[in-house]
Design an enzyme around this catalytic site. Structure first.
Site, PDB file in Angstrom:
ATOM      1  N   HIS A 117      -7.679 -28.454  37.816  1.00 51.27           N
ATOM      2  CA  HIS A 117      -6.446 -27.922  37.213  1.00 51.27           C
ATOM      3  C   HIS A 117      -5.361 -28.976  37.099  1.00 51.27           C
ATOM      4  CE1 HIS A 117      -6.159 -23.260  37.586  1.00 51.27           C
ATOM      5  NE2 HIS A 117      -6.937 -23.644  36.612  1.00 51.27           N
ATOM      6  N   LYS A 119      -2.669 -31.617  36.392  1.00 52.71           N
ATOM      7  CA  LYS A 119      -2.154 -32.166  35.128  1.00 52.71           C
ATOM      8  C   LYS A 119      -1.163 -33.260  35.485  1.00 52.71           C
ATOM      9  CE  LYS A 119      -3.193 -27.901  32.881  1.00 52.71           C
ATOM     10  NZ  LYS A 119      -4.037 -27.349  33.991  1.00 52.71           N
ATOM     11  N   HIS A 341       3.372 -20.843  30.890  1.00 56.72           N
ATOM     12  CA  HIS A 341       2.144 -21.449  31.424  1.00 56.72           C
ATOM     13  C   HIS A 341       2.521 -22.303  32.635  1.00 56.72           C
ATOM     14  CE1 HIS A 341      -1.490 -24.114  31.496  1.00 56.72           C
ATOM     15  NE2 HIS A 341      -2.045 -22.933  31.318  1.00 56.72           N
ATOM     16  N   LYS A 343       3.971 -22.949  36.412  1.00 54.40           N
ATOM     17  CA  LYS A 343       3.816 -22.247  37.698  1.00 54.40           C
ATOM     18  C   LYS A 343       4.890 -22.792  38.629  1.00 54.40           C
ATOM     19  CE  LYS A 343      -0.514 -22.447  35.897  1.00 54.40           C
ATOM     20  NZ  LYS A 343      -0.657 -22.882  34.489  1.00 54.40           N
TER      21      LYS A 343
HETATM   22  O1  LIG Z   1      -4.287 -24.707  32.421  1.00 55.21           O
HETATM   23  C1  LIG Z   1      -5.333 -24.502  33.040  1.00 55.21           C
HETATM   24  O2  LIG Z   1      -5.698 -25.235  33.982  1.00 55.21           O
HETATM   25  C2  LIG Z   1      -6.218 -23.378  32.636  1.00 55.21           C
HETATM   26  C3  LIG Z   1      -7.353 -23.108  33.371  1.00 55.21           C
HETATM   27  N1  LIG Z   1      -8.203 -22.136  33.033  1.00 55.21           N
HETATM   28  C4  LIG Z   1      -7.957 -21.378  31.934  1.00 55.21           C
HETATM   29  C5  LIG Z   1      -8.861 -20.342  31.555  1.00 55.21           C
HETATM   30  C6  LIG Z   1     -10.084 -20.082  32.375  1.00 55.21           C
HETATM   31  O3  LIG Z   1     -10.312 -20.776  33.377  1.00 55.21           O
HETATM   32  O4  LIG Z   1     -10.838 -19.146  32.003  1.00 55.21           O
HETATM   33  C7  LIG Z   1      -8.634 -19.574  30.430  1.00 55.21           C
HETATM   34  C8  LIG Z   1      -7.490 -19.806  29.657  1.00 55.21           C
HETATM   35  C9  LIG Z   1      -6.586 -20.798  29.996  1.00 55.21           C
HETATM   36  C10 LIG Z   1      -6.815 -21.587  31.137  1.00 55.21           C
HETATM   37  C11 LIG Z   1      -5.919 -22.619  31.518  1.00 55.21           C
HETATM   38  O5  LIG Z   1      -4.801 -22.865  30.809  1.00 55.21           O
END
Ligand SMILES: O=C(O)c1cnc2c(C(=O)O)cccc2c1O
Length: 448
Positions: A117, A119, A341, A343
Site C-alpha cells: 500500500h 505510496k 482516498h 487516510k
Molecule cells: O490505494 C490503494 O492502495 C488501494 C488498494 N486496494 C484497492 C482495491 C483492492 O485492493 O481491491 C480496490 C480499489 C482501490 C484500491 C486502492 O486504491
C-alpha cells in the site's frame, strides 16, 4: 540566513507543516492554490535538477506517471517499487519493458492477503534528497477529483556526517527500507544515509509484513504509533486529555471482528489513545467513511466508489461499526464532493475540536492487515501489508497543541466536528447495486 520574503512555490508556502491535498479538477481555482498540489507540480523543474527517482506504490499507469515528469527528466533512472503478486508482476513488467531507464523492485509479500500500500517518492536532485509520503495511486483517476494527502519534505542537503532529525526519521526510514531486503534499494539506502535529515520535523509511522516480536515489537504498525505517542507527546498535565476524542478517517475497512472489543476499541484504540502517561479511560472514537450519498453526489459519481473497496462480506459481519461512522464533509476545503482516498487519524483536545494533540496522514486504512493484530499473548504483532505515514506532534513545532483558529493553522482536510451518520445514511459498500437514484453523471451502480 536570509528568510525568503515571498515563498517561491506551493511547497515552500506550505511551511511549517508541508501537508498538502491533491488539486481537484472542477472546483474553483483558489481552492487549488492553498495547500494543494498536483503530481506535475511535485515533479516540476522549479524544485531543481532531478538526477533520479524512486516511486513506491500499489497501482501504476507508467505512461501517466512518465507524463507527469517534466520532459527533460523523463529519461532519468526511475525505480518502481510494487507489490510482487497482488497486481500481478506481469502487468508492471509489460508496462515498463519499453523504458530501459526504469528498474523494477518487487516487494516481497510473505504473508497472505498482504498488499504493498505504501505510496512514497524519493526525488534525488543535484541540491539534495526530497522524500514525499502520500495516499494516491500513480493513475490519473487518483489525482483528478479525489481528496488525497501529501507530505513533502524539504530538500535534504548532502552531508558527510550522519545528520539525523529530532524524530529519528532517518533511522526509521532506513529500518523500513531494510525490510524489503532488495538489492535495487541499496542505492537509496546509501543515498538516504548521505543526506542531512535534521530539518525533518515529523515522525515516521510504517508497517511491514511480518510477525514482529522482541526488539521489533514496537517498530511497526499501531504499536509504533503507541510508542511514538508515549515518547513524544509529553504534554504537561496530560490527564486533562484522557477522554478527549479521537478521529479515524479512511477509504476502506477490513474485517474487524464480531464486536468493537474484538480489535477496534481494545487493541487499536489503546494505541491511538496513548499519551505520555497511560490512562484507563476510553476516549470517544469517531470514524469518518463516505456514505452512499457522499459517493452518489461526488464529482466522480458512483465511480468514486470503485476506490472505496469496503465489501459486503465484511460489512454484514460488523453492523455494529455503523454506530461509530461519520460522513465525509470538507466544505472548508471545498472538497465535500472530492471523494476521500486520503487516510488520516487525529486526536483533539476536547469535543469542541478547536485544538488537536497530534495528526497522522498515512496509507493505512482501518484494517488489521495494515495496523497489525497482537498474537501469542500480546508478544508479537502480525502485520500483512506495507504502509507508510507521517505523524505530527506539537512539540516538534514548539507548540503545546495545534490550535486550529491560529494562523497558519494546521491544514485539517475535513470539517470538524465530524457529522454522525443519520438513520438514513448507509456506508458505501462496493459490491452492492445502487439503482434507485442516479449519480452526479446520471449513472447507476450495478457491480454484478
Ligand atoms: O490505494 C490503494 O492502495 C488501494 C488498494 N486496494 C484497492 C482495491 C483492492 O485492493 O481491491 C480496490 C480499489 C482501490 C484500491 C486502492 O486504491
Amino acid at each position: 540566513v536570509s528568510k525568503r520574503l515571498t515563498p517561491v512555490n506551493k511547497i515552500d508556502q506550505s511551511e511549517p507543516y508541508r501537508f498538502l491535498l491533491s488539486t481537484v479538477h472542477g472546483i474553483q481555482d483558489n481552492y487549488n492554490q492553498q495547500n494543494a498540489i498536483s503530481l506535475k507540480e511535485i515533479l516540476s523543474v522549479e524544485h531543481g535538477q532531478l538526477i533520479r527517482s524512486a516511486q513506491f506504490n500499489y497501482m501504476f499507469d507508467i505512461e501517466f506517471l512518465l507524463e507527469q515528469y517534466p520532459l527533460e527528466f523523463r529519461l532519468k533512472p526511475l525505480l518502481i517499487v510494487h507489490g510482487d503478486s497482488r497486481h500481478d508482476n506481469q502487468s508492471i513488467k509489460n508496462q515498463c519493458s519499453p523504458y530501459p531507464q526504469i528498474e523494477i523492485c518487487p516487494a516481497r509479500l510473505d504473508i497472505p492477503f498482504g498488499t504493498h500500500h505504501t505510496k512514497m517518492m524519493f526525488l534525488l536532485y543535484e541540491t539534495g534528497l526530497r522524500i514525499v509520503i502520500h495516499t494516491a495511486n500513480l493513475i490519473l483517476q487518483d489525482w483528478r477529483q479525489k481528496t488525497q494527502g501529501i507530505w513533502i519534505s524539504p530538500i535534504c542537503p548532502k552531508t558527510n556526517d550522519d545528520r539525523e532529525s529530532k524524530t529519528n526519521f532517518k533511522k526509521d526510514l532506513l529500518e523500513y527500507i531494510e525490510r524489503y531486503r532488495a538489492r535495487q534499494l541499496q542505492f537509496w539506502q546509501k543515498t538516504i544515509n548521505e543526506h542531512d535529515f535534521s530539518s525533518i520535523n515529523v515522525h515516521l509511522i510504517s508497517s511491514t509484513p511480518g510477525r514482529h516480536t522482541g526488539p521489533d515489537l514496537n517498530k511497526f504498525g499501531h504499536l509504533k504509533l503507541r510508542q511514538t505517542l508515549k515518547n513524544y507527546l509529553n504534554l504537561d498535565k496530560d490527564e486533562q486529555y484522557n477522554s478527549s476524542p479521537i478521529i479515524g478517517q479512511f477509504s476502506s475497512i477490513g474485517s474487524l471482528g464480531p464486536n468493537a472489543n474484538s480489535w477496534l476499541t481494545k487493541e487499536f484504540l489503546t494505541s491511538l489513545k496513548q499519551l505520555s502517561s497511560s490512562s484507563l479511560e476510553s476516549p470517544e472514537l469517531k470514524l469518518i467513511y463516505p456514505t452512499v450519498e457522499n459517493v452518489r453526489t461526488s464529482l466522480e459519481g458512483y465511480m468514486a466508489g470503485g476506490s472505496l473497496p469496503y465489501n459486503m462480506q465484511n460489512a454484514m459481519r460488523q453492523t455494529w461499526l455503523v454506530n461509530y461512522l461519520h460522513r465525509w464533509k470538507a466544505d472548508h476545503r471545498h472538497r465535500s464532493q472530492a471523494s476521500p482516498h486520503i487516510k488520516t487519524y487525529l486526536r483533539a483536545t476536547n469535543d469542541q475540536f478547536k485544538d488537536i494533540l497530534w495528526f497522522l496522514v498515512t496509507s493505512a486504512n482501518l484494517s488489521k492487515a495494515a495496523w497489525g493484530v497482537l498474537e501469542k499473548n500480546n508478544t508479537q504483532l502480525m502485520i500483512r501489508s506495507y504502509e507508510i505515514g507521517v505523524l505530527y506532534t506539537p512539540k516538534q513545532f514548539s507548540k503545546a497543541t495545534f490550535s486550529l483558529p491560529d494562523s497558519p493553522s494546521f491544514p485539517i482536510p475535513y470539517d470538524l466536528p465530524p457529522v454522525k451518520y443519520q438513520t438514513s445514511d448507509k456506508p458505501w459498500i462496493v459490491d452492492v447495486a445502487y439503482k434507485d437514484k442516479p449519480d452526479s453523471h446520471g449513472n447507476m451502480w450495478d457491480p454484478s
